[in-house]
Design an enzyme around this catalytic site. Structure first.
Site, PDB file in Angstrom:
ATOM      1  N   ASP A 227     -13.328  43.530 -27.151  1.00 34.96           N
ATOM      2  CA  ASP A 227     -14.092  42.550 -27.921  1.00 34.96           C
ATOM      3  C   ASP A 227     -13.861  42.718 -29.418  1.00 34.96           C
ATOM      4  O   ASP A 227     -13.733  43.829 -29.917  1.00 34.96           O
ATOM      5  CB  ASP A 227     -15.585  42.732 -27.602  1.00 34.96           C
ATOM      6  CG  ASP A 227     -16.423  41.571 -28.088  1.00 34.96           C
ATOM      7  OD1 ASP A 227     -15.861  40.503 -28.392  1.00 34.96           O
ATOM      8  OD2 ASP A 227     -17.651  41.732 -28.176  1.00 34.96           O
ATOM      9  N   GLY A 228     -13.812  41.590 -30.128  1.00 32.01           N
ATOM     10  CA  GLY A 228     -13.771  41.637 -31.580  1.00 32.01           C
ATOM     11  C   GLY A 228     -12.501  41.116 -32.216  1.00 32.01           C
ATOM     12  O   GLY A 228     -12.363  41.133 -33.452  1.00 32.01           O
ATOM     13  N   ASN A 229     -11.557  40.646 -31.411  1.00 34.94           N
ATOM     14  CA  ASN A 229     -10.301  40.143 -31.985  1.00 34.94           C
ATOM     15  C   ASN A 229     -10.534  38.990 -32.961  1.00 34.94           C
ATOM     16  O   ASN A 229     -10.004  38.990 -34.080  1.00 34.94           O
ATOM     17  CB  ASN A 229      -9.355  39.665 -30.875  1.00 34.94           C
ATOM     18  CG  ASN A 229      -8.738  40.814 -30.104  1.00 34.94           C
ATOM     19  OD1 ASN A 229      -8.547  41.896 -30.628  1.00 34.94           O
ATOM     20  ND2 ASN A 229      -8.431  40.575 -28.846  1.00 34.94           N
ATOM     21  N   GLY A 230     -11.298  38.001 -32.519  1.00 33.65           N
ATOM     22  CA  GLY A 230     -11.538  36.827 -33.355  1.00 33.65           C
ATOM     23  C   GLY A 230     -12.250  37.172 -34.646  1.00 33.65           C
ATOM     24  O   GLY A 230     -11.870  36.701 -35.736  1.00 33.65           O
ATOM     25  N   ARG A 231     -13.275  38.021 -34.536  1.00 39.12           N
ATOM     26  CA  ARG A 231     -14.035  38.426 -35.731  1.00 39.12           C
ATOM     27  C   ARG A 231     -13.157  39.211 -36.702  1.00 39.12           C
ATOM     28  O   ARG A 231     -13.242  39.050 -37.909  1.00 39.12           O
ATOM     29  CB  ARG A 231     -15.262  39.249 -35.316  1.00 39.12           C
ATOM     30  CG  ARG A 231     -16.403  38.395 -34.777  1.00 39.12           C
ATOM     31  CD  ARG A 231     -17.556  39.263 -34.303  1.00 39.12           C
ATOM     32  NE  ARG A 231     -17.272  39.882 -33.014  1.00 39.12           N
ATOM     33  CZ  ARG A 231     -17.823  41.004 -32.582  1.00 39.12           C
ATOM     34  NH1 ARG A 231     -18.664  41.666 -33.368  1.00 39.12           N
ATOM     35  NH2 ARG A 231     -17.541  41.480 -31.393  1.00 39.12           N
TER      36      ARG A 231
ATOM     37  N   SER B 107     -12.088  35.577 -19.821  1.00 38.10           N
ATOM     38  CA  SER B 107     -13.124  35.378 -18.802  1.00 38.10           C
ATOM     39  C   SER B 107     -13.196  33.913 -18.371  1.00 38.10           C
ATOM     40  O   SER B 107     -12.647  33.018 -19.037  1.00 38.10           O
ATOM     41  CB  SER B 107     -14.487  35.812 -19.341  1.00 38.10           C
ATOM     42  OG  SER B 107     -14.999  34.828 -20.235  1.00 38.10           O
TER      43      SER B 107
ATOM     44  N   HIS C  20      -6.150  38.039 -32.471  1.00 43.62           N
ATOM     45  CA  HIS C  20      -5.613  38.206 -31.112  1.00 43.62           C
ATOM     46  C   HIS C  20      -4.245  38.881 -31.151  1.00 43.62           C
ATOM     47  O   HIS C  20      -3.932  39.739 -30.326  1.00 43.62           O
ATOM     48  CB  HIS C  20      -5.520  36.851 -30.412  1.00 43.62           C
ATOM     49  CG  HIS C  20      -6.850  36.198 -30.178  1.00 43.62           C
ATOM     50  ND1 HIS C  20      -7.886  36.840 -29.524  1.00 43.62           N
ATOM     51  CD2 HIS C  20      -7.317  34.971 -30.532  1.00 43.62           C
ATOM     52  CE1 HIS C  20      -8.939  36.038 -29.479  1.00 43.62           C
ATOM     53  NE2 HIS C  20      -8.620  34.904 -30.083  1.00 43.62           N
TER      54      HIS C  20
ATOM     55  N   ARG D 128     -16.559  49.203 -24.284  1.00 40.74           N
ATOM     56  CA  ARG D 128     -16.606  47.876 -24.900  1.00 40.74           C
ATOM     57  C   ARG D 128     -16.589  48.043 -26.411  1.00 40.74           C
ATOM     58  O   ARG D 128     -17.455  48.704 -26.985  1.00 40.74           O
ATOM     59  CB  ARG D 128     -17.844  47.086 -24.491  1.00 40.74           C
ATOM     60  CG  ARG D 128     -17.855  45.716 -25.208  1.00 40.74           C
ATOM     61  CD  ARG D 128     -18.906  44.766 -24.726  1.00 40.74           C
ATOM     62  NE  ARG D 128     -18.694  43.452 -25.360  1.00 40.74           N
ATOM     63  CZ  ARG D 128     -19.015  42.302 -24.823  1.00 40.74           C
ATOM     64  NH1 ARG D 128     -19.571  42.252 -23.633  1.00 40.74           N
ATOM     65  NH2 ARG D 128     -18.778  41.173 -25.469  1.00 40.74           N
TER      66      ARG D 128
ATOM     67  N   LEU E 145       1.116  54.104 -13.986  1.00 32.17           N
ATOM     68  CA  LEU E 145      -0.156  53.515 -14.407  1.00 32.17           C
ATOM     69  C   LEU E 145      -0.242  52.114 -13.841  1.00 32.17           C
ATOM     70  O   LEU E 145       0.724  51.361 -13.890  1.00 32.17           O
ATOM     71  CB  LEU E 145      -0.229  53.447 -15.944  1.00 32.17           C
ATOM     72  CG  LEU E 145      -1.391  52.653 -16.550  1.00 32.17           C
ATOM     73  CD1 LEU E 145      -2.725  53.350 -16.309  1.00 32.17           C
ATOM     74  CD2 LEU E 145      -1.172  52.429 -18.049  1.00 32.17           C
TER      75      LEU E 145
END
Length: 224
Positions: A12-16, A57, A29, A172, A122
């Site tokens: 979370d937080g790419n856009g911000r 999502s 992004h 997160r 992985l």
């Protein structure tokens, strides 16, 4: 020390980050993708076998069309450029979610899964167009259709994560404290860490700090 087999991350937080640093959500992004590569390499270094990344999502379709188009173009470019490298690193790619994208991206995702299917180092589970509530409803529909007994074992059998162990640890980023419809069934006993940093600012040192804290936690699973 706790064994660590599976890490799940809500990136979370790419856009911000993009608005704050470049006045562009899309720039965030793009920067976030660099963090993805760092965390993949660090996961291999730490012998983590499963890494699940929440990339898009079922609710993200509400975002501006231009941003969605950019995100999927970014993913296409990444796969075209990096698929050989992922394969050479012995990385397996699995998509969880509903593959309802462009014909080109659907084919590319299928190719990536097929090409890396035998790799062992992985397993990256990329959650694309994924929603946990949809996944659970779909599992119960399949249970009913096949007339299976309702049990934990049978529900697991019909989830998109079947044959994947539940996450030991959820991270997160972005200073937001919620699960956002991500792996609601699978995270029942995961240790959860909320990180203040936005995803593009998250680095190997931050990741390592969380891994060390996780390994020292006393995990009871309902016991004393």
């Amino acid at each position: 020390m706790n064994p660590l087999n599976h890490v799940a991350i809500i990136m979370d937080g790419n856009g911000r980050w993009g608005i704050k640093n470049k006045n562009s959500r899309n720039a965030g992004h793009k920067a976030g993708l660099k963090t993805v590569e760092k965390i993949i390499n660090h996961s291999i270094k730490n012998k983590i076998k499963f890494l699940t990344l929440y990339a898009f999502s079922t609710e993200n379709w509400k975002r501006p069309k231009k941003e969605i188009t950019f995100l999927f173009q970014l993913l296409e470019t990444f796969l075209l450029k990096r698929l050989e490298n992922l394969n050479n690193q012995d990385i397996k790619l699995k998509i969880i979610g509903i593959k309802k994208f462009s014909k080109k991206l659907n084919q590319l995702l299928t190719l990536a899964e097929k090409k890396t299917s035998n790799n062992k180092s992985l397993q990256i589970n990329l959650a694309l167009n994924y929603g946990s509530k949809y996944e659970l409803v779909d599992a119960f529909k399949k249970l009913r259709k096949n007339k299976d007994k309702i049990s934990e074992k049978n529900i697991n059998k019909y989830l998109q994560t079947k044959d994947i162990p539940d996450p030991d640890l959820l991270i997160r980023t972005g200073n937001t404290k919620r699960l956002s419809n991500f792996l609601l069934w699978q995270l029942a006993y995961s240790e959860i860490f909320f990180e203040k940093k936005l995803w593009p600012d998250f680095n190997e040192k931050d990741f390592n700090k969380i891994l060390k804290k996780y390994k020292l936690i006393k995990r009871n699973f309902g016991n004393i």
